[in-house]
Design a protein around this motif. Structure first.
Motif, short mmCIF file in Angstrom:
data_model
loop_
_atom_site.label_atom_id
_atom_site.label_comp_id
_atom_site.label_asym_id
_atom_site.label_seq_id
_atom_site.Cartn_x
_atom_site.Cartn_y
_atom_site.Cartn_z
N MET A 103 0.83 -1.22 0.00
CA MET A 103 0.00 0.00 0.00
C MET A 103 0.86 1.26 0.00
O MET A 103 0.39 2.34 0.29
CB MET A 103 -0.95 0.01 1.21
N GLN A 104 2.15 1.09 -0.35
CA GLN A 104 3.10 2.20 -0.43
C GLN A 104 3.11 3.02 0.85
O GLN A 104 3.13 4.26 0.82
CB GLN A 104 2.79 3.07 -1.65
N TYR A 105 3.09 2.33 1.98
CA TYR A 105 3.16 3.03 3.26
C TYR A 105 4.58 3.55 3.47
O TYR A 105 5.56 2.84 3.27
CB TYR A 105 2.79 2.10 4.41
N ARG A 106 4.69 4.79 3.86
CA ARG A 106 6.01 5.35 4.16
C ARG A 106 5.86 6.47 5.18
O ARG A 106 4.81 7.08 5.29
CB ARG A 106 6.72 5.83 2.91
N GLU A 107 6.93 6.72 5.88
CA GLU A 107 6.93 7.76 6.91
C GLU A 107 7.92 8.85 6.51
O GLU A 107 9.05 8.90 7.00
CB GLU A 107 7.25 7.16 8.28
N ASN A 108 7.48 9.72 5.61
CA ASN A 108 8.28 10.89 5.26
C ASN A 108 8.08 12.00 6.28
O ASN A 108 8.70 13.05 6.17
CB ASN A 108 7.88 11.41 3.87
N GLY A 109 7.21 11.75 7.23
CA GLY A 109 6.98 12.74 8.27
C GLY A 109 5.60 13.35 8.18
O GLY A 109 5.01 13.45 7.10
N SER A 110 5.09 13.72 9.32
CA SER A 110 3.83 14.45 9.41
C SER A 110 4.12 15.77 10.12
O SER A 110 4.84 15.79 11.12
CB SER A 110 2.81 13.63 10.22
N TYR A 111 3.58 16.84 9.58
CA TYR A 111 3.85 18.16 10.13
C TYR A 111 2.55 18.94 10.29
O TYR A 111 1.63 18.78 9.50
CB TYR A 111 4.80 18.94 9.21
N GLU A 112 2.52 19.77 11.33
CA GLU A 112 1.39 20.66 11.52
C GLU A 112 1.84 22.09 11.39
O GLU A 112 2.85 22.51 12.00
CB GLU A 112 0.74 20.46 12.89
N LEU A 113 1.10 22.86 10.59
CA LEU A 113 1.41 24.27 10.41
C LEU A 113 0.72 25.06 11.52
O LEU A 113 -0.49 24.96 11.72
CB LEU A 113 0.89 24.74 9.04
N ILE A 114 1.51 25.84 12.24
CA ILE A 114 1.01 26.60 13.39
C ILE A 114 0.92 28.08 13.03
O ILE A 114 1.93 28.70 12.65
CB ILE A 114 1.93 26.42 14.61
N GLY A 115 -0.29 28.63 13.12
CA GLY A 115 -0.48 30.05 12.86
C GLY A 115 -0.32 30.88 14.12
O GLY A 115 -0.11 30.35 15.23
N GLU A 116 -0.45 32.18 13.99
CA GLU A 116 -0.26 33.10 15.12
C GLU A 116 -1.16 32.75 16.29
O GLU A 116 -0.72 32.70 17.43
CB GLU A 116 -0.54 34.54 14.64
N ALA A 117 -2.43 32.49 16.01
CA ALA A 117 -3.39 32.22 17.08
C ALA A 117 -3.11 30.90 17.79
O ALA A 117 -3.58 30.70 18.92
CB ALA A 117 -4.81 32.22 16.52
N GLU A 118 -2.36 30.01 17.16
CA GLU A 118 -2.12 28.68 17.73
C GLU A 118 -0.78 28.56 18.43
O GLU A 118 -0.47 27.51 18.99
CB GLU A 118 -2.21 27.63 16.62
N LEU A 119 0.00 29.62 18.45
CA LEU A 119 1.33 29.56 19.08
C LEU A 119 1.28 29.10 20.54
O LEU A 119 2.19 28.40 20.99
CB LEU A 119 2.03 30.91 18.96
N PRO A 120 0.23 29.46 21.32
CA PRO A 120 0.18 28.95 22.70
C PRO A 120 0.16 27.43 22.80
O PRO A 120 0.51 26.87 23.85
CB PRO A 120 -1.11 29.56 23.25
N ALA A 121 -0.23 26.75 21.74
CA ALA A 121 -0.23 25.28 21.75
C ALA A 121 1.17 24.72 21.98
O ALA A 121 1.34 23.63 22.55
CB ALA A 121 -0.80 24.73 20.45
N LEU A 122 2.19 25.47 21.54
CA LEU A 122 3.56 24.99 21.71
C LEU A 122 3.94 24.85 23.18
O LEU A 122 4.77 24.02 23.54
CB LEU A 122 4.53 25.94 21.00
N ASP A 123 3.32 25.69 24.03
CA ASP A 123 3.61 25.63 25.46
C ASP A 123 3.09 24.34 26.10
O ASP A 123 3.52 23.98 27.21
CB ASP A 123 2.99 26.83 26.18
N ARG A 124 2.19 23.63 25.41
CA ARG A 124 1.62 22.40 25.96
C ARG A 124 2.13 21.15 25.26
O ARG A 124 1.66 20.05 25.52
CB ARG A 124 0.09 22.47 25.88
N LEU A 125 3.09 21.35 24.38
CA LEU A 125 3.61 20.22 23.60
C LEU A 125 4.17 19.13 24.51
O LEU A 125 3.85 17.94 24.33
CB LEU A 125 4.68 20.74 22.62
N GLU A 126 4.96 19.50 25.47
CA GLU A 126 5.58 18.48 26.34
C GLU A 126 4.54 17.80 27.22
O GLU A 126 4.66 16.61 27.54
CB GLU A 126 6.68 19.11 27.19
#
Length: 372
Positions: A103-126
């Motif tokens: 099924m051509q499964y591969r892990e080239n990576g998954s990324y989330e684009l974070i906008g200005e309003a979502e920057l506080p989410a980074l404080d909860r990453l850990e």
């Protein structure tokens, strides 16, 4: 008009499954694995699966950071972690059953684009990494801001990037083709163009009327039609949700590979053979997209095109090559429904837009529930 032979030998099964998508085929295969001699029939109303199994973006997802944070605002931590664990187990089962190469499964990576309003989410990453630490073999999320110049996204719209370390991508068509092949290799019958009109249950079993013409019978019936299950069980908490997708012609020197999310997972895109496959936007019009109608909305398609040209490929001219839609199923919570409706009738539905990830595990769980 049916012959004696047809009535005796061609209309009777041990199990009938309605729906030939990921969940239906996974249920059938799981039943065969635990009871190889059972005769199983899968009925599909369309010539191809009708809902979302062949119409998704081919994401092998466990959830983006902002999506999980959104879930934590509405669900207990234990429920959120259990959902992520189900997605992880479902993907592991799918990969073990099919094989990555088929099924051509591969892990080239998954990324989330974070906008200005979502920057506080980074404080909860850990904190989210800690919540999921007993489920995953390492930290789920890490910042990847070094990718910003490489990927070429709009710097006005994208202020940071978060990498999900345990997501992948696959070829949806090959995945479904292989599931069909596996089912047929195990002696599972699949009949397409079979619209289940109704069913009734009595002491002899469950009797399923197809196309208002043929009456199949079985000891058990499994309804695996996701959003369309309410046609048979209108009382269930199942709400249809349309997902729309477009795909570009090949883009010269496309600067990124892998799969990407933004806006709590409501938008998603990926590189596919030099093209950009981009979908989502259901949150732009929840009311209008709460529908079982497989159609395109001009408003959402225009929104996808605008974001494609201003956020994902700013300043680039791209040609849209194709568009399509599929139907997902949601409810008041994100847990899938896996249950016995009656002693002989069972239900697996409400994949919450995560059918690729959880469909195999939901099918396995339903097969266990149906074991007699």
């Amino acid at each position: 008009m049916l012959s004696y032979w047809e009535k005796q030998s061609l209309l009777r099964y041990d199990v009938i499954i309605v729906g030939s998508g990921i969940t239906g085929l996974s249920t059938a295969i799981s039943i065969k694995e635990q009871a190889p001699r059972k005769r199983i029939l899968v009925l599909e109303r369309g010539l191809l699966p009708t809902g979302a199994s062949t119409r998704n973006a081919g994401f092998a997802c466990i959830g983006s950071l902002t999506e999980i944070l959104s879930d934590l605002r509405h669900m207990p931590e234990t429920d959120v972690a259990a959902l992520v664990q189900m997605r992880r187990k479902g993907l592991q089962l799918l990969r073990a059953r099919i094989g990555d190469d088929r099924m051509q499964y591969r892990e080239n990576g998954s990324y989330e684009l974070i906008g200005e309003a979502e920057l506080p989410a980074l404080d909860r990453l850990e904190a989210v990494n800690s919540l999921l630490s007993h489920i995953l073999p390492g930290p789920a999320f890490s910042q990847a801001d070094d990718k910003l110049p490489t990927f070429g996204f709009s710097r006005e719209s994208v202020r940071a990037i978060v990498r999900n370390n345990f997501e992948g991508e696959l070829h949806t068509g090959l995945m479904m083709r292989t599931l069909i092949d596996l089912a047929m290799e195990r002696g599972i019958e699949i009949k397409t163009g079979c619209d289940v009109t109704s069913f009734e249950e009595d002491g002899d079993g469950v009797h399923v009327l197809v196309n208002n013409l043929l009456r199949f019978s079985a000891g058990q019936l499994a309804l695996c039609t996701n959003a369309f299950a309410t046609e048979f069980l209108p009382e269930e908490d199942i709400i249809p949700g349309r997902g729309q997708v477009l795909i570009t012609a090949p883009v010269q020197q496309l600067p990124f590979k892998g799969i990407f999310h933004f806006d709590e997972g409501y938008y998603y895109f990926r590189e596919l053979n030099g093209r950009v496959l981009f979908g989502g936007g259901r949150n732009l019009d929840f009311e209008g997209e709460t529908t079982p109608e497989i159609a395109l909305s001009a408003r959402i398609q225009q929104d996808l095109e605008e974001k494609l040209r201003t956020v994902i490929l700013p300043g680039r001219e791209v040609t849209i090559e194709d568009r399509w839609a599929g139907i997902m199923a949601f409810g008041r919570n994100k847990q899938p429904i896996i249950k016995a409706v009656s002693p002989r009738v069972f239900l697996a539905a409400r994949m919450g837009g995560m059918g690729v990830a959880i469909g195999s595990e939901v099918g396995r769980s339903l097969a266990v529930l149906m074991k007699d």
